[in-house]
Write an enzyme that holds these catalytic residues in place. Structure first.
Site, PDB file in Angstrom:
ATOM      1  N   VAL A 106      -5.759  -7.206   1.203  1.00 34.08           N
ATOM      2  CA  VAL A 106      -5.200  -6.435  -0.034  1.00 34.08           C
ATOM      3  C   VAL A 106      -4.041  -7.345  -0.382  1.00 34.08           C
ATOM      4  CG1 VAL A 106      -3.986  -4.286  -0.899  1.00 34.08           C
ATOM      5  CG2 VAL A 106      -5.820  -4.231   0.697  1.00 34.08           C
TER       6      VAL A 106
ATOM      7  N   ARG B 148       3.147  12.184  15.652  1.00 33.97           N
ATOM      8  CA  ARG B 148       3.625  13.360  16.615  1.00 33.97           C
ATOM      9  C   ARG B 148       4.642  14.385  15.957  1.00 33.97           C
ATOM     10  NH1 ARG B 148       7.320  12.459  21.774  1.00 33.97           N
ATOM     11  NH2 ARG B 148       8.464  11.204  20.023  1.00 33.97           N
TER      12      ARG B 148
ATOM     13  N   ILE C  73       0.787  -1.204   0.052  1.00 30.32           N
ATOM     14  CA  ILE C  73       0.014   0.112  -0.039  1.00 30.32           C
ATOM     15  C   ILE C  73       0.699   1.255   0.113  1.00 30.32           C
ATOM     16  CG2 ILE C  73      -1.764   1.166   1.416  1.00 30.32           C
ATOM     17  CD1 ILE C  73      -2.634  -1.447   2.356  1.00 30.32           C
TER      18      ILE C  73
ATOM     19  N   ASP D 170      13.671   3.285  10.238  1.00 28.68           N
ATOM     20  CA  ASP D 170      12.684   2.532  10.936  1.00 28.68           C
ATOM     21  C   ASP D 170      11.975   3.257  11.931  1.00 28.68           C
ATOM     22  OD1 ASP D 170      11.810   0.574  12.856  1.00 28.68           O
ATOM     23  OD2 ASP D 170      13.449  -0.337  13.104  1.00 28.68           O
TER      24      ASP D 170
ATOM     25  N   THR E 158      -0.718  -7.642  -0.909  1.00 27.88           N
ATOM     26  CA  THR E 158       0.333  -7.289  -0.613  1.00 27.88           C
ATOM     27  C   THR E 158       1.426  -8.390  -0.252  1.00 27.88           C
ATOM     28  OG1 THR E 158       0.034  -7.148   1.737  1.00 27.88           O
ATOM     29  CG2 THR E 158      -0.469  -5.171   0.134  1.00 27.88           C
TER      30      THR E 158
ATOM     31  N   LYS F  47      -4.414  -2.181  15.472  1.00 28.20           N
ATOM     32  CA  LYS F  47      -5.076  -1.217  14.565  1.00 28.20           C
ATOM     33  C   LYS F  47      -6.423  -0.524  14.755  1.00 28.20           C
ATOM     34  CE  LYS F  47      -2.481  -2.219  11.071  1.00 28.20           C
ATOM     35  NZ  LYS F  47      -1.814  -1.030  10.419  1.00 28.20           N
TER      36      LYS F  47
ATOM     37  N   TYR G 283      -2.467  -7.764  16.553  1.00 28.77           N
ATOM     38  CA  TYR G 283      -2.714  -7.036  15.220  1.00 28.77           C
ATOM     39  C   TYR G 283      -4.073  -6.337  15.490  1.00 28.77           C
ATOM     40  CZ  TYR G 283      -3.139  -5.722  10.544  1.00 28.77           C
ATOM     41  OH  TYR G 283      -3.195  -5.251   9.313  1.00 28.77           O
TER      42      TYR G 283
END
Length: 267
Positions: free
Chosen positions: A206, A130, A17, A69, A208, A177, A173
């Site tokens: 998706v 931030r 993405i 990173d 990927t 999210k 996970y």
């Protein structure tokens, strides 16, 4: 004029993405694009694809490649400083960097595995956001395509349909999210008076590298079948949603979690 006269930053841009979003910015007329990832080879390929979009109308696309990173604060700081040093501002930030982690129940996770997911998906994304917010607060609003009031910047996070609903063997996970969605809403409230938009996109499955391979295809086949459209999405379909939210055609969209999942969450 272009819908994207400003500076775009895409993290996680070495594949999937992130790559599709960076290339889409170039295709839609953005001429200043920064790409960030820890995979140097993937970034080089993304840069090549972006540069391949040049020439249709004679424009020149400038690309800033920042290897880094997002789970390391000094890397995030360097990323933003590098972009600002070159172009003076960041107008569109799409935070795509993310990892999936192993398919396990909570009782099977080691602490290190849980932390690895959150260092990138939530903590790393928050550090990027931030730093982006701090820079955007210093900027003057960007002009819009039709003269409506512009904003100082737009941030789009990549969350997931699994931040809204859950599935088996993905507790860490899903939680990471869901945290991204909540962060999006909170920052949208806090930075509206600063004329900064914060939204997120919640993709379904998706095509990927994260879901490719025989084992992954077998693992995700039941989820694909749940969605009414009965297929995986393409990275470009998610990129289109990100670009809409970044554009000056979405100036009144704030704190949204735009679901792009082929109908998975409504079935």
């Amino acid at each position: 004029m272009s819908l994207f006269p400003g500076v775009a930053l895409v993290t996680g841009a070495a594949s999937g993405i992130g790559r599709a979003t960076a290339v889409a910015f170039a295709a839609e007329g953005c001429t200043k694009i920064a790409i960030c990832d820890r995979a140097a080879d993937g970034l080089a390929e993304t840069k090549r694809l972006i540069e391949g979009k040049q020439g249709d109308d004679g424009r020149k696309v400038e690309v800033e490649v920042v290897a880094g990173d997002v789970s390391r604060e000094e890397s995030v700081t360097n990323m933003v400083q590098t972009i600002v040093k070159r172009w003076g501002r960041i107008d569109y930030a799409v935070n795509c960097a993310g990892i999936q982690g192993p398919p396990k129940r909570s009782t099977e996770f080691e602490l290190e595995e849980f932390d690895a997911i959150n260092r990138v998906n939530y903590r790393g994304l928050w550090m990027c956001s931030r730093a982006e917010l701090k820079q955007m607060m210093k900027q003057e609003p960007l002009q819009t395509h039709d003269g409506r009031p512009g904003n100082r910047g737009v941030i789009v996070h990549i969350a997931s349909q699994l931040g809204i609903v859950s599935r088996t063997n993905a507790a860490a996970y899903c939680a990471s999210k869901a945290a991204v969605i909540s962060l999006t809403k909170s920052d949208a409230i806090d930075y509206s008076n600063d004329r900064i938009q914060v939204n997120c996109v919640c993709p379904g499955l998706v095509q990927t590298p994260m879901v490719q391979g025989p084992e992954q295809q077998k693992l995700f086949a039941p989820a694909v079948a749940i969605a009414p459209m009965d297929r995986m999405g393409e990275p470009e379909e998610i990129a289109d949603a990100c670009l809409f939210l970044c554009s000056s055609k979405a100036t009144f969209v704030q704190g949204a979690a735009l679901v792009v999942d082929g109908g998975y969450t409504i079935n």
